[in-house]
Motif scaffolding. Structure first.
Motif, PDB file in Angstrom:
ATOM      1  N   ASP A  15       6.770  87.399  95.424  1.00  0.00           N
ATOM      2  CA  ASP A  15       7.787  88.057  94.606  1.00  0.00           C
ATOM      3  C   ASP A  15       7.966  87.360  93.264  1.00  0.00           C
ATOM      4  OD1 ASP A  15       8.950  85.902  96.082  1.00  0.00           O
ATOM      5  OD2 ASP A  15      10.953  86.707  95.720  1.00  0.00           O
ATOM      6  N   GLN A  16       7.803  86.030  93.234  1.00  0.00           N
ATOM      7  CA  GLN A  16       7.891  85.284  91.980  1.00  0.00           C
ATOM      8  C   GLN A  16       6.741  85.657  91.044  1.00  0.00           C
ATOM      9  OE1 GLN A  16       7.773  81.437  93.840  1.00  0.00           O
ATOM     10  NE2 GLN A  16       9.944  81.073  93.433  1.00  0.00           N
ATOM     11  N   SER A  18       5.061  88.524  91.070  1.00  0.00           N
ATOM     12  CA  SER A  18       5.328  89.882  90.616  1.00  0.00           C
ATOM     13  C   SER A  18       6.367  89.886  89.492  1.00  0.00           C
ATOM     14  CB  SER A  18       5.818  90.741  91.784  1.00  0.00           C
ATOM     15  OG  SER A  18       6.081  92.054  91.360  1.00  0.00           O
ATOM     16  N   GLN A  19       7.404  89.111  89.643  1.00  0.00           N
ATOM     17  CA  GLN A  19       8.445  89.014  88.608  1.00  0.00           C
ATOM     18  C   GLN A  19       7.870  88.473  87.306  1.00  0.00           C
ATOM     19  OE1 GLN A  19      11.784  89.959  88.812  1.00  0.00           O
ATOM     20  NE2 GLN A  19      11.836  89.507  86.633  1.00  0.00           N
ATOM     21  N   LYS A  20       7.022  87.467  87.402  1.00  0.00           N
ATOM     22  CA  LYS A  20       6.433  86.841  86.220  1.00  0.00           C
ATOM     23  C   LYS A  20       5.587  87.829  85.411  1.00  0.00           C
ATOM     24  CE  LYS A  20       3.281  83.170  84.813  1.00  0.00           C
ATOM     25  NZ  LYS A  20       2.574  81.959  85.227  1.00  0.00           N
ATOM     26  N   TYR A  22       5.177  91.371  86.018  1.00  0.00           N
ATOM     27  CA  TYR A  22       5.620  92.753  85.901  1.00  0.00           C
ATOM     28  C   TYR A  22       7.087  92.893  85.511  1.00  0.00           C
ATOM     29  CZ  TYR A  22       1.293  93.740  88.440  1.00  0.00           C
ATOM     30  OH  TYR A  22      -0.022  93.817  88.832  1.00  0.00           O
ATOM     31  N   GLY A  23       7.834  91.797  85.585  1.00  0.00           N
ATOM     32  CA  GLY A  23       9.254  91.869  85.257  1.00  0.00           C
ATOM     33  C   GLY A  23      10.106  92.405  86.387  1.00  0.00           C
ATOM     34  N   ASN A  24       9.510  92.572  87.576  1.00  0.00           N
ATOM     35  CA  ASN A  24      10.242  93.027  88.760  1.00  0.00           C
ATOM     36  C   ASN A  24       9.498  92.554  90.007  1.00  0.00           C
ATOM     37  OD1 ASN A  24       8.337  95.125  89.822  1.00  0.00           O
ATOM     38  ND2 ASN A  24       8.718  96.000  87.796  1.00  0.00           N
ATOM     39  N   VAL A  25      10.148  92.681  91.132  1.00  0.00           N
ATOM     40  CA  VAL A  25       9.531  92.224  92.389  1.00  0.00           C
ATOM     41  C   VAL A  25       8.947  93.374  93.202  1.00  0.00           C
ATOM     42  CG1 VAL A  25      10.993  90.187  92.536  1.00  0.00           C
ATOM     43  CG2 VAL A  25      11.725  92.290  93.649  1.00  0.00           C
ATOM     44  N   THR A  26       8.974  94.559  92.659  1.00  0.00           N
ATOM     45  CA  THR A  26       8.535  95.735  93.412  1.00  0.00           C
ATOM     46  C   THR A  26       7.036  95.981  93.346  1.00  0.00           C
ATOM     47  OG1 THR A  26       9.019  97.179  91.540  1.00  0.00           O
ATOM     48  CG2 THR A  26      10.770  96.874  93.161  1.00  0.00           C
TER      49      THR A  26
END
Length: 75
Positions: A15-16, A18-20, A22-26
């Motif tokens: 999830d980290q 993805s956040q880095k 894409y700016g989201n965890v989805t």
């Protein structure tokens, strides 16, 4: 399709990552689909030091882009 190479750090979670990127965890599923050897789990500690590929959309810009075959690459 183009990819960004990412080296997994100790204790890093999907999830980290993805956040880095894409700016989201989805978008974790997108990462798992292209890295077929990656186990579907949030904790990536067993992969520390390995490179994975983060798929990017063609309209996004990045300085570290390569066209590669999907999968995990060892150190």
């Amino acid at each position: 399709m183009r990819y960004i190479k990412h080296r997994i750090q100790e204790g890093e979670r999907i999830d980290q990552i993805s956040q880095k990127y894409y700016g989201n965890v989805t978008n974790i599923y997108d990462i798992f689909v292209i890295n077929r050897d990656l186990k579907f789990q949030s904790d990536l500690s067993e992969y520390s030091g390995n490179e994975i590929y983060i798929p990017i959309k063609e309209d996004e810009d990045s300085e570290i882009i390569e066209t590669v075959s999907p999968g995990i690459k060892g150190v």
